[in-house]
Design an enzyme around this catalytic site. Structure first.
Site, short mmCIF file in Angstrom:
data_model
loop_
_atom_site.label_atom_id
_atom_site.label_comp_id
_atom_site.label_asym_id
_atom_site.label_seq_id
_atom_site.Cartn_x
_atom_site.Cartn_y
_atom_site.Cartn_z
N HIS A 17 0.84 -1.19 0.00
CA HIS A 17 0.00 0.00 0.00
C HIS A 17 0.88 1.25 0.00
O HIS A 17 2.11 1.15 -0.13
CB HIS A 17 -0.97 -0.02 1.19
CG HIS A 17 -0.32 -0.16 2.53
ND1 HIS A 17 0.60 0.73 3.02
CD2 HIS A 17 -0.47 -1.11 3.49
CE1 HIS A 17 1.00 0.36 4.22
NE2 HIS A 17 0.37 -0.76 4.53
N HIS A 20 3.94 1.29 2.37
CA HIS A 20 5.06 0.48 1.88
C HIS A 20 5.81 1.23 0.77
O HIS A 20 7.04 1.24 0.73
CB HIS A 20 4.56 -0.85 1.31
CG HIS A 20 3.88 -1.73 2.30
ND1 HIS A 20 2.66 -2.33 2.06
CD2 HIS A 20 4.23 -2.13 3.55
CE1 HIS A 20 2.31 -3.06 3.09
NE2 HIS A 20 3.24 -2.96 4.01
N CYS A 125 -1.43 -11.35 21.99
CA CYS A 125 -2.25 -10.90 20.86
C CYS A 125 -1.74 -11.60 19.60
O CYS A 125 -0.58 -11.41 19.21
CB CYS A 125 -2.17 -9.38 20.69
SG CYS A 125 -3.00 -8.80 19.19
N CYS A 128 -0.68 -9.08 16.82
CA CYS A 128 0.65 -8.48 17.00
C CYS A 128 1.74 -9.54 17.10
O CYS A 128 2.93 -9.23 16.97
CB CYS A 128 0.68 -7.63 18.26
SG CYS A 128 -0.44 -6.22 18.25
N CYS A 143 -5.97 -5.25 23.38
CA CYS A 143 -4.72 -4.93 22.70
C CYS A 143 -4.79 -3.49 22.22
O CYS A 143 -5.77 -3.08 21.58
CB CYS A 143 -4.52 -5.87 21.50
SG CYS A 143 -3.31 -5.27 20.30
N HIS A 146 -5.00 -3.52 18.08
CA HIS A 146 -6.10 -4.19 17.40
C HIS A 146 -7.45 -4.04 18.11
O HIS A 146 -8.49 -4.38 17.55
CB HIS A 146 -5.79 -5.68 17.22
CG HIS A 146 -4.66 -5.95 16.29
ND1 HIS A 146 -3.35 -6.04 16.71
CD2 HIS A 146 -4.62 -6.13 14.94
CE1 HIS A 146 -2.57 -6.27 15.67
NE2 HIS A 146 -3.30 -6.33 14.59
N LYS A 295 -5.28 6.86 10.11
CA LYS A 295 -4.29 5.94 9.57
C LYS A 295 -4.94 4.98 8.59
O LYS A 295 -6.04 4.49 8.82
CB LYS A 295 -3.63 5.15 10.71
CG LYS A 295 -2.50 4.24 10.22
CD LYS A 295 -1.97 3.37 11.35
CE LYS A 295 -0.95 2.38 10.82
NZ LYS A 295 -0.52 1.43 11.84
N LYS A 298 -6.99 -1.54 6.20
CA LYS A 298 -7.78 -2.39 5.30
C LYS A 298 -9.23 -2.46 5.76
O LYS A 298 -10.16 -2.43 4.96
CB LYS A 298 -7.14 -3.78 5.27
CG LYS A 298 -7.64 -4.67 4.15
CD LYS A 298 -6.86 -5.97 4.12
CE LYS A 298 -7.35 -6.89 3.01
NZ LYS A 298 -6.61 -8.17 3.01
#
Length: 628
Positions: A17, A20, A125, A128, A143, A146, A295, A298
């Site tokens: 994405h 990256h 988690c 993670c 977490c 998440h 942020k 997905k």
């Protein structure tokens, strides 16, 4: 002189994405910059392919883990050439060579007495792939990344004596101020080091996870994914005996996003210390690309795919926008509108228009050949001084990862050259037949464009070479001397042929789907019934740190505890003016993190970007009352 730069190896549980692409383009650009400076360089990227999440993702697709990682890794590897990213090596953690290196490294640390066997109970988690302490979890026991409830696991594992090296690491960071940069991240790491970090669990029992690199001293366990992944940097350089390790490691830099600061700034240096290896030279940490200050995720459906954007507007514009728009270290907000505005203003209007005008005048007045300037260039002294200062600033800033500031310095000169055309009015000089003066002006412009074009090679490689070709210059990396470019003017040869015209950066319109006919997007009544709208009363509001748009608002919804809701209304309401107001809240949205803050719902507003108004009630209603 050598230079080694690496991106993190990307975890293959998702396709590439914008984030990256940014990290990898930054690494490619700084690598090219040092190549321009005459350094022998090594640029590494790759994919991280072990762990729980890979097994889960492969299972969902009904594939073996190996087949799954082969597929996703190839997508990453095949994406980079389309963005003109040219790594020296692309590494995969499933490569046999990497497995051997990890096992050599583990055995060395084990033989040094820094790995021990023990029992541990903690909150794990799976997203993670790590254990959390109770104080690291949210107040609700979730977490922090998440927002899911971790699983409590009690099991025997191997541990790395990380605590043994934390004091030494702190000393190294304090004595080497550029080891972690920007400064805010160095301070963050020093803050983390003040906590009781303890030792690091570095294994997973095969009874729970078999997809990993087997420990060389106990075949019943595999390596923790981070302990495996970080070693890739020295695998690619053929540690322990390879010439590349001896050559490049002393001047090595890692470029990472801020979400993986801790593994790179704490786990990795202490691992190197335990193995008796020198630390890398520097860690360079960038912020997030956000969409509407959220942020990319997905699950939120706001992920930007780099190749789609490149195909829409061109590769040069894409690479330029990423490096120019984000101040390295800070978050940057992505919007397609800002992208097109930057393309049109900087590339089409400033640089593209300048190229077109200068080539046109060279062809009109000098038969398309670079004219010889008058021996006396005193009249152009200001242009020369401005040009050399801009180039010097650009080189200093770009080499220090200050890409946006470096490009702005270069563009100050581009804009000045456009003004220089208007001030000197070559068409008037031609009319008056002042040929020597006209030749000097045109040569000055062509030489300025040559310098700009050359220095854009790290940013937009093929387009830079095209610009140089249009000026009659063949790009040859071996003949470039950036130190000479800082101090010398007039390196463009006389008499060489330039292109008849240039149209490298045509203006663009926002290419959205406006105007296309669509079927009405009707909502089913049962879908609307799923919304839980409630009346809330604002108890407190304050600005979110590092955001001009967001407020953190505490809202009473008639529950045991008030909820925190992050809302983008800071430009429309002062925090103190919200206290006591009644608001309409979507109360059953899944909690999510925005700019590091937990948001537990949505406050409804009406209007547009210029003016937003809260939806409220005509009379006072009890907090928690449902809207129906």
């Amino acid at each position: 002189m050598t230079f080694f730069v690496s991106t993190p190896i990307y975890y293959v549980n998702a396709e590439p994405h914008l984030g990256h692409a940014y990290t990898t383009i930054v690494a490619d650009a700084i690598n090219r910059f040092y190549r321009l400076n005459g350094y022998e360089t090594f640029f590494l990227t790759g994919t991280d392919e072990h762990g729980d999440k890979i097994v889960q993702a492969a299972s969902k697709k009904e594939k073996t883990p190996q087949a799954y990682v082969d597929e996703i890794s190839s997508i990453f590897k095949n994406t980079w050439p389309g963005l003109e990213i040219e790594p020296s090596a692309f590494i995969r953690t499933t490569d046999p060579k990497h497995k051997q290196t990890v096992q050599k490294f583990l055995q060395r640390v084990y033989d040094n007495g820094d790995i021990y066997f023990g029992e541990y109970g903690g909150y794990y988690c799976f997203g993670c792939e790590r254990f959390y302490t109770e104080k690291e979890l949210t107040p609700d026991g979730l977490c922090p990344d998440h927002l899911t409830k971790p699983t409590f696991l009690h099991e025997k594992n191997y541990f790395f004596k990380m605590s043994k090296y934390l004091g030494r690491l702190q000393e190294h960071i304090e004595n080497n101020p550029n080891f972690i940069w920007p400064e805010r991240y160095k301070k963050e790491v020093l803050g983390i080091l003040k906590e009781d970090l303890g030792d690091l669990c570095i294994s997973r029992p095969k009874t729970r996870l078999s997809w990993g690199i087997e420990l060389p001293f106990d075949s019943n366990f595999v390596t923790y994914v981070w302990f495996d992944a970080l070693i890739n940097y020295i695998t690619a350089l053929d540690w322990p005996d390879g010439e590349n390790f001896k050559k490049f490691w002393p001047n090595s830099y890692h470029i990472v996003a801020k979400d993986i600061l801790k593994p790179h700034a704490i786990f990795w240096p202490t691992m190197l210390m335990a193995a008796g290896l020198p630390l890398y030279k520097g860690l360079r940490v960038h912020g997030y690309w956000t969409v509407d200050e959220t942020k990319m995720s997905k699950s939120l459906g706001n992920v930007i795919k780099p190749l789609e954007l490149k195909d829409k507007y061109g590769l040069a514009a894409f690479r330029y926008f990423l490096l120019r728009e984000m101040q390295f270290g800070l978050d940057a907000n992505f919007s397609e509108q800002a992208f097109v505005q930057r393309l049109n203003s900087d590339l089409a209007n400033d640089l593209g228009n300048l190229f077109s005008r200068v080539l046109s005048m060279t062809n009109k007045y000098f038969q398309g050949k670079v004219p010889e300037p008058d021996e006396s260039t005193s009249l152009e002294q200001e242009v020369i001084e401005r040009g050399l200062i801009a180039i010097d600033n650009y080189q200093n800033l770009f080499g220090r990862f200050l890409f946006a500031k470096g490009l702005e310095s270069l563009w100050e000169f581009v804009r000045y050259l456009n003004k220089y055309i208007d001030q000197t009015a070559p068409w008037v000089l031609a009319k008056k037949q002042e040929q020597k003066r006209l030749a000097t002006v045109i040569y000055t412009l062509l030489e300025g464009l040559r310098k700009v074009s050359l220095h854009l090679w790290p940013v937009m490689p093929s387009t830079s070479e095209q610009m140089l070709n249009q000026l009659g210059v063949k790009f040859d990396l071996k003949k470039v001397s950036l130190s000479q470019e800082r101090t010398k003017w007039g390196l463009l040869s006389f008499g060489q042929k330039v292109a008849a015209k240039s149209n490298l950066f045509p203006r663009q319109e926002l290419k959205c789907l406006e105007g296309e006919e669509k079927e009405p997007n009707y909502l089913k009544f049962e879908d609307f019934q799923k919304l839980e709208l409630k009346i809330g009363r604002v108890l407190k509001a304050q600005k979110v740190k590092n955001s001009e748009k967001l407020l953190a608002i505490q809202v009473d919804l008639g529950e045991d505890e008030p909820r925190q809701i992050i809302s983008g209304i800071a430009k429309h309401y002062r925090p103190e003016d919200l206290v006591g107001k009644q608001v309409v809240v979507v109360a059953n949205l899944k909690p999510r993190k925005i700019m590091g803050q937990l948001s537990q719902g949505m406050i409804l507003t009406a209007g547009d970007k210029s003016k937003l108004s809260l939806l409220t009630t005509l009379s006072q209603v009890k907090p928690g009352a449902k809207v129906s």
